[in-house]
Design a protein around this motif. Structure first.
Motif, PDB file in Angstrom:
ATOM      1  N   LYS A  88       5.613  -4.007  -2.105  1.00 51.63           N
ATOM      2  CA  LYS A  88       5.534  -4.236  -3.556  1.00 51.63           C
ATOM      3  C   LYS A  88       4.165  -3.881  -4.105  1.00 51.63           C
ATOM      4  O   LYS A  88       4.028  -3.559  -5.279  1.00 51.63           O
ATOM      5  N   ARG A  89       3.158  -3.941  -3.256  1.00 48.02           N
ATOM      6  CA  ARG A  89       1.800  -3.628  -3.683  1.00 48.02           C
ATOM      7  C   ARG A  89       1.632  -2.136  -3.952  1.00 48.02           C
ATOM      8  O   ARG A  89       0.960  -1.735  -4.895  1.00 48.02           O
ATOM      9  N   TRP A  90       2.195  -1.321  -3.060  1.00 49.57           N
ATOM     10  CA  TRP A  90       2.126   0.133  -3.188  1.00 49.57           C
ATOM     11  C   TRP A  90       3.542   0.686  -3.077  1.00 49.57           C
ATOM     12  O   TRP A  90       3.922   1.307  -2.078  1.00 49.57           O
ATOM     13  N   PRO A  91       4.341   0.493  -4.117  1.00 52.11           N
ATOM     14  CA  PRO A  91       5.771   0.803  -4.043  1.00 52.11           C
ATOM     15  C   PRO A  91       6.090   2.284  -3.834  1.00 52.11           C
ATOM     16  O   PRO A  91       7.065   2.609  -3.151  1.00 52.11           O
ATOM     17  N   SER A  92       5.303   3.167  -4.383  1.00 53.16           N
ATOM     18  CA  SER A  92       5.623   4.599  -4.266  1.00 53.16           C
ATOM     19  C   SER A  92       5.440   5.096  -2.839  1.00 53.16           C
ATOM     20  O   SER A  92       6.242   5.896  -2.352  1.00 53.16           O
ATOM     21  N   ILE A  93       4.400   4.626  -2.179  1.00 55.02           N
ATOM     22  CA  ILE A  93       4.180   5.006  -0.774  1.00 55.02           C
ATOM     23  C   ILE A  93       5.368   4.548   0.059  1.00 55.02           C
ATOM     24  O   ILE A  93       5.916   5.303   0.860  1.00 55.02           O
ATOM     25  N   HIS A  94       5.776   3.317  -0.155  1.00 56.06           N
ATOM     26  CA  HIS A  94       6.891   2.777   0.626  1.00 56.06           C
ATOM     27  C   HIS A  94       8.235   3.377   0.218  1.00 56.06           C
ATOM     28  O   HIS A  94       9.125   3.529   1.050  1.00 56.06           O
ATOM     29  N   GLU A  95       8.365   3.744  -1.051  1.00 63.49           N
ATOM     30  CA  GLU A  95       9.615   4.371  -1.481  1.00 63.49           C
ATOM     31  C   GLU A  95       9.811   5.724  -0.789  1.00 63.49           C
ATOM     32  O   GLU A  95      10.897   6.015  -0.281  1.00 63.49           O
ATOM     33  N   LEU A  96       8.752   6.543  -0.759  1.00 63.93           N
ATOM     34  CA  LEU A  96       8.876   7.825  -0.073  1.00 63.93           C
ATOM     35  C   LEU A  96       9.145   7.596   1.413  1.00 63.93           C
ATOM     36  O   LEU A  96       9.999   8.265   2.009  1.00 63.93           O
ATOM     37  N   TYR A  97       8.461   6.643   2.005  1.00 62.23           N
ATOM     38  CA  TYR A  97       8.685   6.329   3.417  1.00 62.23           C
ATOM     39  C   TYR A  97      10.146   5.959   3.658  1.00 62.23           C
ATOM     40  O   TYR A  97      10.778   6.462   4.588  1.00 62.23           O
ATOM     41  N   GLU A  98      10.696   5.091   2.821  1.00 61.47           N
ATOM     42  CA  GLU A  98      12.089   4.663   2.992  1.00 61.47           C
ATOM     43  C   GLU A  98      13.064   5.828   2.820  1.00 61.47           C
ATOM     44  O   GLU A  98      14.081   5.889   3.495  1.00 61.47           O
ATOM     45  N   ARG A  99      12.738   6.745   1.921  1.00 59.15           N
ATOM     46  CA  ARG A  99      13.628   7.880   1.673  1.00 59.15           C
ATOM     47  C   ARG A  99      13.640   8.890   2.823  1.00 59.15           C
ATOM     48  O   ARG A  99      14.634   9.587   3.021  1.00 59.15           O
ATOM     49  N   ILE A 100      12.529   8.988   3.556  1.00 60.97           N
ATOM     50  CA  ILE A 100      12.448  10.057   4.560  1.00 60.97           C
ATOM     51  C   ILE A 100      12.337   9.560   5.996  1.00 60.97           C
ATOM     52  O   ILE A 100      12.354  10.375   6.929  1.00 60.97           O
ATOM     53  N   LYS A 101      12.269   8.276   6.216  1.00 56.39           N
ATOM     54  CA  LYS A 101      12.035   7.785   7.580  1.00 56.39           C
ATOM     55  C   LYS A 101      13.155   8.161   8.552  1.00 56.39           C
ATOM     56  O   LYS A 101      12.921   8.229   9.749  1.00 56.39           O
ATOM     57  N   LYS A 136      -0.203   9.030  -5.736  1.00 60.80           N
ATOM     58  CA  LYS A 136      -1.662   9.201  -5.902  1.00 60.80           C
ATOM     59  C   LYS A 136      -2.276   7.956  -6.549  1.00 60.80           C
ATOM     60  O   LYS A 136      -3.381   7.561  -6.188  1.00 60.80           O
ATOM     61  N   GLU A 137      -1.551   7.332  -7.475  1.00 57.39           N
ATOM     62  CA  GLU A 137      -2.035   6.077  -8.073  1.00 57.39           C
ATOM     63  C   GLU A 137      -2.061   4.966  -7.031  1.00 57.39           C
ATOM     64  O   GLU A 137      -3.013   4.173  -6.980  1.00 57.39           O
ATOM     65  N   ASP A 138      -1.012   4.895  -6.213  1.00 54.34           N
ATOM     66  CA  ASP A 138      -0.993   3.913  -5.125  1.00 54.34           C
ATOM     67  C   ASP A 138      -2.152   4.138  -4.166  1.00 54.34           C
ATOM     68  O   ASP A 138      -2.754   3.174  -3.670  1.00 54.34           O
ATOM     69  N   LEU A 139      -2.464   5.393  -3.896  1.00 47.37           N
ATOM     70  CA  LEU A 139      -3.560   5.696  -2.974  1.00 47.37           C
ATOM     71  C   LEU A 139      -4.890   5.186  -3.506  1.00 47.37           C
ATOM     72  O   LEU A 139      -5.715   4.677  -2.742  1.00 47.37           O
ATOM     73  N   GLN A 140      -5.093   5.314  -4.823  1.00 43.12           N
ATOM     74  CA  GLN A 140      -6.332   4.791  -5.423  1.00 43.12           C
ATOM     75  C   GLN A 140      -6.445   3.287  -5.187  1.00 43.12           C
ATOM     76  O   GLN A 140      -7.479   2.787  -4.757  1.00 43.12           O
ATOM     77  N   ALA A 141      -5.363   2.568  -5.467  1.00 40.40           N
ATOM     78  CA  ALA A 141      -5.366   1.112  -5.279  1.00 40.40           C
ATOM     79  C   ALA A 141      -5.498   0.753  -3.799  1.00 40.40           C
ATOM     80  O   ALA A 141      -6.196  -0.209  -3.439  1.00 40.40           O
ATOM     81  N   LEU A 142      -4.853   1.518  -2.953  1.00 41.80           N
ATOM     82  CA  LEU A 142      -4.924   1.282  -1.510  1.00 41.80           C
ATOM     83  C   LEU A 142      -6.357   1.450  -1.010  1.00 41.80           C
ATOM     84  O   LEU A 142      -6.845   0.640  -0.205  1.00 41.80           O
ATOM     85  N   MET A 143      -7.037   2.481  -1.470  1.00 42.28           N
ATOM     86  CA  MET A 143      -8.420   2.724  -1.053  1.00 42.28           C
ATOM     87  C   MET A 143      -9.324   1.569  -1.458  1.00 42.28           C
ATOM     88  O   MET A 143     -10.185   1.140  -0.690  1.00 42.28           O
ATOM     89  N   VAL A 144      -9.134   1.048  -2.653  1.00 41.47           N
ATOM     90  CA  VAL A 144      -9.926  -0.109  -3.104  1.00 41.47           C
ATOM     91  C   VAL A 144      -9.651  -1.300  -2.192  1.00 41.47           C
ATOM     92  O   VAL A 144     -10.578  -1.984  -1.737  1.00 41.47           O
ATOM     93  N   TRP A 145      -8.386  -1.545  -1.911  1.00 40.95           N
ATOM     94  CA  TRP A 145      -8.013  -2.682  -1.060  1.00 40.95           C
ATOM     95  C   TRP A 145      -8.609  -2.539   0.341  1.00 40.95           C
ATOM     96  O   TRP A 145      -9.141  -3.496   0.896  1.00 40.95           O
ATOM     97  N   VAL A 146      -8.519  -1.350   0.929  1.00 47.31           N
ATOM     98  CA  VAL A 146      -9.037  -1.133   2.282  1.00 47.31           C
ATOM     99  C   VAL A 146     -10.543  -1.385   2.319  1.00 47.31           C
ATOM    100  O   VAL A 146     -11.047  -2.033   3.240  1.00 47.31           O
ATOM    101  N   LYS A 147     -11.252  -0.895   1.317  1.00 49.84           N
ATOM    102  CA  LYS A 147     -12.706  -1.108   1.283  1.00 49.84           C
ATOM    103  C   LYS A 147     -13.024  -2.597   1.195  1.00 49.84           C
ATOM    104  O   LYS A 147     -13.935  -3.089   1.867  1.00 49.84           O
ATOM    105  N   GLU A 148     -12.279  -3.319   0.377  1.00 48.64           N
ATOM    106  CA  GLU A 148     -12.485  -4.772   0.267  1.00 48.64           C
ATOM    107  C   GLU A 148     -12.196  -5.465   1.594  1.00 48.64           C
ATOM    108  O   GLU A 148     -12.930  -6.362   2.014  1.00 48.64           O
ATOM    109  N   GLU A 149     -11.137  -5.052   2.264  1.00 53.10           N
ATOM    110  CA  GLU A 149     -10.770  -5.642   3.555  1.00 53.10           C
ATOM    111  C   GLU A 149     -11.818  -5.352   4.612  1.00 53.10           C
ATOM    112  O   GLU A 149     -12.144  -6.214   5.428  1.00 53.10           O
TER     113      GLU A 149
END
Length: 154
Positions: A88-101, A136-149
């Motif tokens: 739910k945090r990065w829905p587009s990344i997971h949506e593509l993953y679910e579509r092609i896994k 690409k928007e999810d990636l921006q948010a993901l990068m911020v989260w990873v740096k914080e972690e």
């Protein structure tokens, strides 16, 4: 006299057991430190891998589909993945993953007819184009989260 011998033996037994317990406690502390160190190394490796893949995707050095598969798997391997609710945090990344896994990769592709492979590639590429901007928007948010972690877990 017998009482004194029994008392001395009792004191020696208690002292020996205390020393043995101390040795075991020391070993347990060392083992726990080793486990904590390995967990920290693993967490750092996962965060670093996610960050590297995300950067490669942002710079168009890694196909979106491949990156989404890799990132989704890495996120699932993080401790407390369910609690973080990455889907739910990065829905587009997971949506593509679910579509092609379900699509075969590497050697498994060789088992399919070329026509079917082309069809799956076309479908995958269509999904990538459709979801490119939200990913690409999810990636921006993901990068911020990873740096914080990474700062949090130092």
């Amino acid at each position: 006299m017998l009482l004194w011998i029994a008392l001395i033996i009792g004191v020696l037994v208690v002292a020996g057991l205390s020393i043995y317990a101390g040795i075991l406690l020391s070993r347990l502390r060392q083992q726990n430190k080793g486990i904590a160190k390995n967990q920290k190394k693993r967490l750092n490796y996962l965060h670093e891998s996610i960050e590297t893949i995300a950067k490669a995707m942002q710079q168009d050095q890694c196909p979106l589909s491949e990156g989404c598969i890799r990132i989704a798997v890495l996120l699932d391997n993080l401790p407390d993945a369910e609690r973080h609710n990455f889907g739910k945090r990065w829905p587009s990344i997971h949506e593509l993953y679910e579509r092609i896994k379900h699509m075969p990769t590497h050697d498994a592709r060789k088992e399919f007819p070329k026509k079917e492979i082309r069809k799956m590639d076309f479908e995958r590429e269509r999904f990538e184009v459709e979801l490119e901007q939200p990913i690409k928007e999810d990636l921006q948010a993901l990068m911020v989260w990873v740096k914080e972690e990474r700062v949090k877990h130092g």
